[in-house]
Write an enzyme that holds these catalytic residues in place. Sequence first.
Site, PDB file in Angstrom:
ATOM      1  N   ARG A 189       0.835  -1.202   0.000  1.00 47.05           N
ATOM      2  CA  ARG A 189       0.000   0.000   0.000  1.00 47.05           C
ATOM      3  C   ARG A 189       0.873   1.257   0.000  1.00 47.05           C
ATOM      4  O   ARG A 189       0.560   2.251  -0.643  1.00 47.05           O
ATOM      5  CB  ARG A 189      -0.933  -0.030   1.219  1.00 47.05           C
ATOM      6  CG  ARG A 189      -1.987   1.051   1.204  1.00 47.05           C
ATOM      7  CD  ARG A 189      -3.053   0.799   2.255  1.00 47.05           C
ATOM      8  NE  ARG A 189      -2.505   0.903   3.607  1.00 47.05           N
ATOM      9  CZ  ARG A 189      -3.204   0.617   4.711  1.00 47.05           C
ATOM     10  NH1 ARG A 189      -4.451   0.185   4.630  1.00 47.05           N
ATOM     11  NH2 ARG A 189      -2.657   0.744   5.899  1.00 47.05           N
ATOM     12  N   LYS A 240      -2.595   6.567   1.727  1.00 44.69           N
ATOM     13  CA  LYS A 240      -2.404   6.945   3.130  1.00 44.69           C
ATOM     14  C   LYS A 240      -1.410   8.101   3.169  1.00 44.69           C
ATOM     15  O   LYS A 240      -0.196   7.903   3.226  1.00 44.69           O
ATOM     16  CB  LYS A 240      -1.906   5.734   3.926  1.00 44.69           C
ATOM     17  CG  LYS A 240      -2.469   5.703   5.330  1.00 44.69           C
ATOM     18  CD  LYS A 240      -2.262   4.364   6.000  1.00 44.69           C
ATOM     19  CE  LYS A 240      -2.650   4.437   7.450  1.00 44.69           C
ATOM     20  NZ  LYS A 240      -4.099   4.567   7.658  1.00 44.69           N
ATOM     21  N   GLU A 242     -16.304   6.416   4.251  1.00 44.09           N
ATOM     22  CA  GLU A 242     -15.659   5.874   5.458  1.00 44.09           C
ATOM     23  C   GLU A 242     -15.598   6.962   6.509  1.00 44.09           C
ATOM     24  O   GLU A 242     -16.207   8.030   6.345  1.00 44.09           O
ATOM     25  CB  GLU A 242     -14.278   5.319   5.118  1.00 44.09           C
ATOM     26  CG  GLU A 242     -13.287   6.334   4.575  1.00 44.09           C
ATOM     27  CD  GLU A 242     -11.869   5.758   4.463  1.00 44.09           C
ATOM     28  OE1 GLU A 242     -11.482   4.957   5.324  1.00 44.09           O
ATOM     29  OE2 GLU A 242     -11.160   6.139   3.533  1.00 44.09           O
TER      30      GLU A 242
HETATM   31  C1  LIG Z   1      -5.239   3.685   7.914  1.00 42.45           C
HETATM   32  C2  LIG Z   1      -6.623   3.970   7.501  1.00 42.45           C
HETATM   33  C3  LIG Z   1      -7.652   3.003   7.611  1.00 42.45           C
HETATM   34  C4  LIG Z   1      -7.443   1.661   8.251  1.00 42.45           C
HETATM   35  O1  LIG Z   1      -6.558   0.850   7.541  1.00 42.45           O
HETATM   36  P1  LIG Z   1      -5.883  -0.412   8.251  1.00 42.45           P
HETATM   37  O2  LIG Z   1      -4.940  -0.914   7.215  1.00 42.45           O
HETATM   38  O3  LIG Z   1      -6.967  -1.380   8.538  1.00 42.45           O
HETATM   39  O4  LIG Z   1      -5.234   0.075   9.486  1.00 42.45           O
HETATM   40  C5  LIG Z   1      -8.908   3.336   7.141  1.00 42.45           C
HETATM   41  N1  LIG Z   1      -9.177   4.555   6.614  1.00 42.45           N
HETATM   42  C6  LIG Z   1      -8.223   5.503   6.503  1.00 42.45           C
HETATM   43  C7  LIG Z   1      -8.578   6.810   5.925  1.00 42.45           C
HETATM   44  C8  LIG Z   1      -6.924   5.241   6.946  1.00 42.45           C
HETATM   45  O5  LIG Z   1      -5.981   6.191   6.847  1.00 42.45           O
END
Ligand SMILES: *Cc1c(COP(=O)(O)O)cnc(C)c1O
Length: 341
Positions: A82, A184, A220
Site C-alpha cells: 500500500r 495513506k 468511510e
Molecule cells: C489507515 C486507515 C484506515 C485503516 O486501515 P488499516 O490498514 O486497517 O489500518 C482506514 N481509513 C483511513 C482513511 C486510513 O488512513
Amino acid sequence: MEKVNIDWSNLGFGYIQTKERYVSCYRDGAWDEGVLTGDANIVLNECAGVLQYAQTIFEGLKAYATDGGHIVAFRPDLNGERMEASARRLEMPAFPRERFVEAVTKTVAANRDYVPPYGSGATLYIRPFMFGSNSVIGVKPADEYQFRIFCTPVGPYFKGGAKPLTICVSDFDRAAPHGTGNIKAGLNYAMSLHAIVSAHKNGFDENMYLDPGTRTKVEETGGANFLFVTKDNKIVTPKSDSILPSITRRSLVHVAKEYLGMEVEEREVLFEEVKDFAECGLCGTAAVISPVGKVVDHGREICFPSGMTEMGPVTRKLYDTLTGIQMGEIEAPKGWIHIIE
Ligand SMILES: *Cc1c(COP(=O)(O)O)cnc(C)c1O
C-alpha cells in the site's frame, strides 16, 4: 535484556520514544542501505518538500507478543504494498515492499524491550513514513527523500469493554472523486482535522463521510472503513475509489467468508440503506473493529438494533476471530503472521 519499566495496562495511545528507529535516504536516484539510529530528531532545511507542499505518506501496523512466545507483525507485506501505491500517487520513489518488511522486522527486533507482554492487550504500534527532504520552492516533487520507521507502545484500544460509538454525517468531504482518498497521506488527515474537532465539539465520536460527488453513498470515517451487517446476516462493505483500502477490513472480509461462512457484498452502499442494517462497525489497525451504535444525520437518528451498550453478535464474532488469529490462538491463513523473532 529486560522489558522497560512501563505500566502496560495503563498505557494510552500516545507517543513514547523508544530506543531505535530505522532510516533510509533516497539521493541521486537510489535508496541507501538504511540504518538503525538512536536519534529521534530530524533536521531539515526550511524549504523541504514536506514542509512546503506536504509531500509525505505513512503507514500504521502493530507488533505484539503471541501465545507461543513469539513477537510477530500482522500482514506487513500489505502495508509495504500500500505504501508503494501511496508513493506513486504523490510522485515519490517507492520503498520496495520486501525492504519495507525487512526494515519493520529490524526496527521491532531492536525495540523488543518495548513490545508489551502477551495478554496485556497493549501492542507496539509501528509507524513507517516517507517525506520529501530537500528544498523545493517551485511546485514539483522533491529529489531527495527519507523513509523512516519508529515504533511506540500503545495501550489496549478498548479499556473496560468496547462501547458503541455515536457518529455523525459530516458536512465536510474527506476525498474528491479521482483525488487522493485511496492513499495513506498526511494531506488527507490535515484537512480532516477541522471536521473531527467540529464533530467532537458537537458530542460525536467520529464522522461518517459520504461520497463528495453525489452525497448519497457511504464512504468511510477519517481513519476507518465501514462494515455493516444486514438483518439476514450478510456482511456489506462500501466499495469506492476514494476510500483507503483498510487491511483490517480486507482481513475481516476473509474471516467472514472463510471462517464464519458468511456472505459478503462489496458494493456501493447508499446512505438510505443504513437504517436497515442490524450492526455497524469501523475497521482499522488500532481497534480492529469498533461497534457503532448510532448514526446522526442532522438531527435524524439512526439507531442500530445492536444498541448502545455492547458489540452486536456478528461484530463480536468477527472481532474475536480476527484477534484470535492475530494472537496465535486460532490458526491463521498462510502468510498473515510475520514472525519477527
Ligand atoms: C489507515 C486507515 C484506515 C485503516 O486501515 P488499516 O490498514 O486497517 O489500518 C482506514 N481509513 C483511513 C482513511 C486510513 O488512513
